[in-house]
Design a protein around this motif. Structure first.
Motif, mmCIF file in Angstrom:
data_model
loop_
_atom_site.group_PDB
_atom_site.id
_atom_site.type_symbol
_atom_site.label_atom_id
_atom_site.label_comp_id
_atom_site.label_asym_id
_atom_site.label_seq_id
_atom_site.Cartn_x
_atom_site.Cartn_y
_atom_site.Cartn_z
ATOM 1 N N ARG A 1 0.860 -1.192 0.000
ATOM 2 C CA ARG A 1 0.000 0.000 0.000
ATOM 3 C C ARG A 1 0.891 1.236 0.000
ATOM 4 N NH1 ARG A 1 -3.431 -1.462 5.164
ATOM 5 N NH2 ARG A 1 -1.636 -0.332 5.900
ATOM 6 N N SER A 2 0.351 2.339 -0.448
ATOM 7 C CA SER A 2 1.158 3.555 -0.596
ATOM 8 C C SER A 2 1.715 4.037 0.747
ATOM 9 C CB SER A 2 0.356 4.661 -1.272
ATOM 10 O OG SER A 2 -0.782 4.989 -0.501
ATOM 11 N N ASP A 3 0.953 3.914 1.827
ATOM 12 C CA ASP A 3 1.466 4.372 3.122
ATOM 13 C C ASP A 3 2.632 3.513 3.605
ATOM 14 O OD1 ASP A 3 -0.412 2.291 3.453
ATOM 15 O OD2 ASP A 3 -0.861 2.879 5.506
ATOM 16 N N THR A 4 2.602 2.221 3.298
ATOM 17 C CA THR A 4 3.711 1.347 3.666
ATOM 18 C C THR A 4 4.931 1.634 2.802
ATOM 19 O OG1 THR A 4 2.092 -0.342 4.298
ATOM 20 C CG2 THR A 4 4.373 -1.050 4.066
ATOM 21 N N LYS A 5 4.709 1.925 1.512
ATOM 22 C CA LYS A 5 5.822 2.301 0.631
ATOM 23 C C LYS A 5 6.496 3.567 1.139
ATOM 24 C CE LYS A 5 4.141 0.487 -3.744
ATOM 25 N NZ LYS A 5 3.713 0.846 -5.110
ATOM 26 N N MET A 6 5.694 4.529 1.580
ATOM 27 C CA MET A 6 6.262 5.777 2.095
ATOM 28 C C MET A 6 7.103 5.519 3.335
ATOM 29 S SD MET A 6 3.439 8.805 1.426
ATOM 30 C CE MET A 6 2.283 8.185 2.597
ATOM 31 N N LEU A 7 6.666 4.601 4.190
ATOM 32 C CA LEU A 7 7.426 4.259 5.378
ATOM 33 C C LEU A 7 8.771 3.637 5.005
ATOM 34 C CD1 LEU A 7 7.483 3.976 8.482
ATOM 35 C CD2 LEU A 7 6.396 1.759 8.186
ATOM 36 N N LEU A 8 8.760 2.723 4.044
ATOM 37 C CA LEU A 8 10.012 2.113 3.586
ATOM 38 C C LEU A 8 10.932 3.153 2.943
ATOM 39 C CD1 LEU A 8 8.846 -1.290 2.077
ATOM 40 C CD2 LEU A 8 10.210 -0.935 4.133
ATOM 41 N N ALA B 1 11.050 6.325 3.561
ATOM 42 C CA ALA B 1 11.599 7.178 4.620
ATOM 43 C C ALA B 1 12.734 6.460 5.346
ATOM 44 C CB ALA B 1 10.501 7.565 5.602
ATOM 45 N N ALA B 2 12.568 5.163 5.585
ATOM 46 C CA ALA B 2 13.624 4.394 6.255
ATOM 47 C C ALA B 2 14.869 4.279 5.379
ATOM 48 C CB ALA B 2 13.108 3.009 6.617
ATOM 49 N N ALA B 3 14.673 4.322 4.060
ATOM 50 C CA ALA B 3 15.802 4.241 3.133
ATOM 51 C C ALA B 3 16.408 5.608 2.856
ATOM 52 C CB ALA B 3 15.341 3.613 1.820
ATOM 53 N N ALA B 4 15.872 6.643 3.495
ATOM 54 C CA ALA B 4 16.344 8.016 3.301
ATOM 55 C C ALA B 4 16.237 8.436 1.842
ATOM 56 C CB ALA B 4 17.765 8.183 3.827
ATOM 57 N N GLY B 5 15.133 8.116 1.235
ATOM 58 C CA GLY B 5 14.899 8.487 -0.166
ATOM 59 C C GLY B 5 13.896 7.558 -0.796
ATOM 60 N N THR B 6 14.382 6.563 -1.499
ATOM 61 C CA THR B 6 13.501 5.585 -2.109
ATOM 62 C C THR B 6 14.130 4.203 -2.017
ATOM 63 O OG1 THR B 6 12.355 4.894 -4.125
ATOM 64 C CG2 THR B 6 14.408 6.110 -4.407
ATOM 65 N N VAL C 1 18.339 1.621 -3.245
ATOM 66 C CA VAL C 1 19.261 0.965 -2.319
ATOM 67 C C VAL C 1 19.548 -0.445 -2.825
ATOM 68 C CG1 VAL C 1 18.467 2.306 -0.336
ATOM 69 C CG2 VAL C 1 17.423 0.106 -0.798
ATOM 70 N N ASP C 2 20.691 -0.987 -2.406
ATOM 71 C CA ASP C 2 21.012 -2.348 -2.850
ATOM 72 C C ASP C 2 20.123 -3.363 -2.128
ATOM 73 O OD1 ASP C 2 22.151 -2.787 -0.324
ATOM 74 O OD2 ASP C 2 24.175 -2.399 -1.024
ATOM 75 N N VAL C 3 20.091 -4.570 -2.644
ATOM 76 C CA VAL C 3 19.189 -5.605 -2.149
ATOM 77 C C VAL C 3 19.442 -5.904 -0.675
ATOM 78 C CG1 VAL C 3 18.497 -8.020 -2.401
ATOM 79 C CG2 VAL C 3 18.872 -6.624 -4.423
ATOM 80 N N GLU C 4 20.700 -6.027 -0.278
ATOM 81 C CA GLU C 4 21.019 -6.355 1.108
ATOM 82 C C GLU C 4 20.534 -5.278 2.072
ATOM 83 O OE1 GLU C 4 23.380 -6.508 -1.355
ATOM 84 O OE2 GLU C 4 23.334 -8.682 -1.577
ATOM 85 N N GLN C 5 20.754 -4.008 1.692
ATOM 86 C CA GLN C 5 20.302 -2.913 2.549
ATOM 87 C C GLN C 5 18.776 -2.879 2.600
ATOM 88 O OE1 GLN C 5 21.679 0.964 1.380
ATOM 89 N NE2 GLN C 5 20.800 1.964 3.164
ATOM 90 N N ALA C 6 18.119 -3.105 1.476
ATOM 91 C CA ALA C 6 16.657 -3.125 1.442
ATOM 92 C C ALA C 6 16.111 -4.226 2.345
ATOM 93 C CB ALA C 6 16.167 -3.316 0.015
ATOM 94 N N MET C 7 16.736 -5.399 2.311
ATOM 95 C CA MET C 7 16.296 -6.507 3.166
ATOM 96 C C MET C 7 16.495 -6.175 4.644
ATOM 97 S SD MET C 7 15.061 -8.784 1.244
ATOM 98 C CE MET C 7 15.278 -10.237 0.270
#
Length: 92
Positions: free
Chosen positions: A25-32, A34-39, A43-49
């Motif tokens: 959902r869009s609100d969950t995407k926004m949370l992710l 924000a945690a990635a400091a951008g989008t 970020v690389d796969v390991e950092q995203a995980m």
């Protein structure tokens, strides 16, 4: 994490991650994002995980903490429900 428990059907990790993020959902995407400091998509796969694992762990702990502190008290019933409850007790 669910990806470790479920087969990947031969998809590369980046494809799995992309499909996962695009299915949120869009609100969950926004949370992710924000945690990635951008989008999350840059970020690389390991950092995203790591980000997803950290947020999932935090969310699980928050839900677990909320469930342990439920308010207790008297349940207010309307007249019909109270009568039904009394009749059930009498018939037992």
């Amino acid at each position: 994490m669910m990806l470790r428990k479920c087969p990947n059907h031969g998809f590369e990790e980046i494809v799995q991650l992309s499909k996962f993020i695009n299915g949120l959902r869009s609100d969950t995407k926004m949370l992710l994002d924000a945690a990635a400091a951008g989008t999350m998509m840059v970020v690389d796969v390991e950092q995203a995980m790591r980000i997803i694992d950290a947020l999932a762990t935090t969310d699980y702990q928050a839900q677990h903490d909320r469930q342990g502190h439920q308010k207790r008290g008297l349940l207010e019933l309307n007249t019909a429900d109270a009568l039904l409850g009394q009749n059930k007790i009498l018939t037992q």
